[in-house]
Motif scaffolding. Sequence first.
Motif, short mmCIF file in Angstrom:
data_model
loop_
_atom_site.label_atom_id
_atom_site.label_comp_id
_atom_site.label_asym_id
_atom_site.label_seq_id
_atom_site.Cartn_x
_atom_site.Cartn_y
_atom_site.Cartn_z
N VAL A 181 -6.83 -1.44 18.92
CA VAL A 181 -5.49 -1.63 18.35
C VAL A 181 -5.63 -2.26 16.98
O VAL A 181 -6.13 -3.40 16.85
N ASN A 182 -5.21 -1.55 15.97
CA ASN A 182 -5.28 -2.04 14.60
C ASN A 182 -3.96 -1.81 13.88
O ASN A 182 -3.07 -1.11 14.38
N ALA A 183 -3.85 -2.39 12.70
CA ALA A 183 -2.67 -2.19 11.86
C ALA A 183 -3.11 -1.92 10.44
O ALA A 183 -4.22 -2.30 10.03
N VAL A 184 -2.25 -1.27 9.69
CA VAL A 184 -2.41 -1.20 8.24
C VAL A 184 -1.17 -1.79 7.60
O VAL A 184 -0.06 -1.61 8.09
N CYS A 185 -1.39 -2.53 6.52
CA CYS A 185 -0.30 -3.18 5.79
C CYS A 185 -0.12 -2.46 4.46
O CYS A 185 -0.98 -2.53 3.58
N ILE A 186 0.99 -1.76 4.36
CA ILE A 186 1.22 -0.89 3.21
C ILE A 186 1.83 -1.67 2.04
O ILE A 186 2.73 -2.48 2.22
N GLY A 187 1.31 -1.41 0.85
CA GLY A 187 1.89 -1.94 -0.37
C GLY A 187 2.75 -0.87 -1.02
O GLY A 187 3.47 -0.14 -0.34
N LEU A 188 2.66 -0.74 -2.33
CA LEU A 188 3.43 0.30 -3.02
C LEU A 188 2.70 1.63 -2.90
O LEU A 188 1.62 1.83 -3.47
N ILE A 189 3.29 2.53 -2.13
CA ILE A 189 2.77 3.88 -1.93
C ILE A 189 3.90 4.85 -2.27
O ILE A 189 5.06 4.63 -1.90
N ARG A 190 3.58 5.92 -2.97
CA ARG A 190 4.60 6.89 -3.35
C ARG A 190 5.35 7.41 -2.12
O ARG A 190 4.73 7.86 -1.15
N TYR A 243 -15.94 0.24 16.41
CA TYR A 243 -16.14 -1.20 16.63
C TYR A 243 -15.13 -2.02 15.85
O TYR A 243 -15.33 -3.21 15.59
N VAL A 244 -14.01 -1.40 15.49
CA VAL A 244 -12.97 -2.09 14.72
C VAL A 244 -11.73 -2.19 15.58
O VAL A 244 -11.13 -1.18 15.97
N THR A 245 -11.31 -3.41 15.87
CA THR A 245 -10.07 -3.63 16.61
C THR A 245 -9.52 -5.01 16.27
O THR A 245 -10.27 -5.92 15.91
N GLY A 246 -8.20 -5.13 16.36
CA GLY A 246 -7.55 -6.42 16.11
C GLY A 246 -7.44 -6.80 14.66
O GLY A 246 -7.20 -7.96 14.33
N THR A 247 -7.58 -5.83 13.76
CA THR A 247 -7.53 -6.14 12.34
C THR A 247 -6.33 -5.49 11.68
O THR A 247 -5.72 -4.57 12.23
N ALA A 248 -5.97 -5.99 10.50
CA ALA A 248 -4.86 -5.44 9.72
C ALA A 248 -5.36 -5.20 8.30
O ALA A 248 -5.64 -6.16 7.57
N VAL A 249 -5.50 -3.95 7.94
CA VAL A 249 -6.09 -3.56 6.65
C VAL A 249 -4.99 -3.36 5.62
O VAL A 249 -4.05 -2.60 5.86
N ASN A 250 -5.13 -4.02 4.48
CA ASN A 250 -4.17 -3.82 3.39
C ASN A 250 -4.47 -2.52 2.66
O ASN A 250 -5.62 -2.26 2.29
N ILE A 251 -3.43 -1.72 2.44
CA ILE A 251 -3.54 -0.51 1.60
C ILE A 251 -2.54 -0.73 0.47
O ILE A 251 -1.39 -0.30 0.54
N ASP A 252 -2.97 -1.43 -0.57
CA ASP A 252 -2.02 -1.92 -1.58
C ASP A 252 -2.59 -2.02 -2.98
O ASP A 252 -1.98 -2.65 -3.85
N GLY A 253 -3.75 -1.42 -3.20
CA GLY A 253 -4.35 -1.49 -4.53
C GLY A 253 -4.77 -2.87 -4.94
O GLY A 253 -5.00 -3.14 -6.13
N GLY A 254 -4.90 -3.78 -3.97
CA GLY A 254 -5.35 -5.14 -4.27
C GLY A 254 -4.24 -6.12 -4.63
O GLY A 254 -4.52 -7.24 -5.06
N SER A 255 -2.98 -5.73 -4.44
CA SER A 255 -1.89 -6.56 -4.94
C SER A 255 -1.49 -7.70 -4.02
O SER A 255 -0.88 -8.68 -4.48
N ALA A 256 -1.84 -7.64 -2.74
CA ALA A 256 -1.41 -8.69 -1.81
C ALA A 256 -2.19 -9.98 -2.07
O ALA A 256 -3.39 -9.94 -2.33
N PRO A 257 -1.53 -11.14 -1.98
CA PRO A 257 -2.23 -12.41 -2.16
C PRO A 257 -2.99 -12.86 -0.93
O PRO A 257 -3.65 -13.89 -0.94
N SER A 258 -2.90 -12.09 0.16
CA SER A 258 -3.57 -12.46 1.40
C SER A 258 -4.74 -11.54 1.68
O SER A 258 -4.83 -10.44 1.12
#
Length: 259
Positions: A181-190, A243-258
């Motif tokens: 179970v994983n998540a992705v955190c979306i930034g500015l995407i068209r 082997y990836v679970t429990g993570t939240a990957v930012n897809i935001d071009g590096g803009s998130a401060p976290s």
Amino acid sequence: MDLKLAGKVAVITGSSKGIGRETAAVLTEEGAVVILTARNEESLQDAVQYIKDRTGRTVDYVTADVTNEADAKKVIAFAAEKYGHLDILINNAGSAFAENFENVSLDDWQNDLNLKLFGWIHMIHAALPELKKQGGAILNLTAVAGKTPPANTSPTSVSRAAGLALTNTLSKDLAPYNIRVNAVCIGLIRSGQIERRWQAEAPEQSWEDYARDPKFNIPLGRIGDTREAANVISFLVSDAASYVTGTAVNIDGGSAPSL
């Protein structure tokens, strides 16, 4: 890299447009069997044609509202009955209602939580009996605001933060069944929303110039494309990320401060 998605059965909510539709196209290109679901049948039919034009393959769709538990069960039952199993669930359905806390009604709170939190819960509850048979992957789409909520983003950032907590706890609860179970955190995407903003703010600019405007403060220098998000999502639900679970990957071009 072969993502080993051939023959995998995937359900994607909110997949008639945007990132959901593009993810469906990428998974189909990789050989997966994809079932689209959203509320609007006409939009779903358009998505089916888009994917066929891209891949030469026809995908299934089920009209459903994920805030309704019965609809969630209907979608999973379709997948199980037609294909005999389910390997991937991608929770993409959502919206972005952001306002100052004092201006948010109780109905606004309930509607947002129903879609962005309970919609996930309904779909996961429905999918678990199938996923537990052989293992699989759940991928939840949320936004970077769920990690670092800015001002005036109630209720959406709160719902998204709850979704991240759900993702992490489920990764532990479901690991014994080999369900990641994983998540992705979306930034500015068209997207349609971003394109409407472009037309309202700078219709005289080309998309390329608008997407590279310094005001967006994106370290990579531009707004992302749905294909870029879909590629990351497809990797995370594939055996290449076994082997990836429990993570939240930012897809935001590096803009998130976290992180």
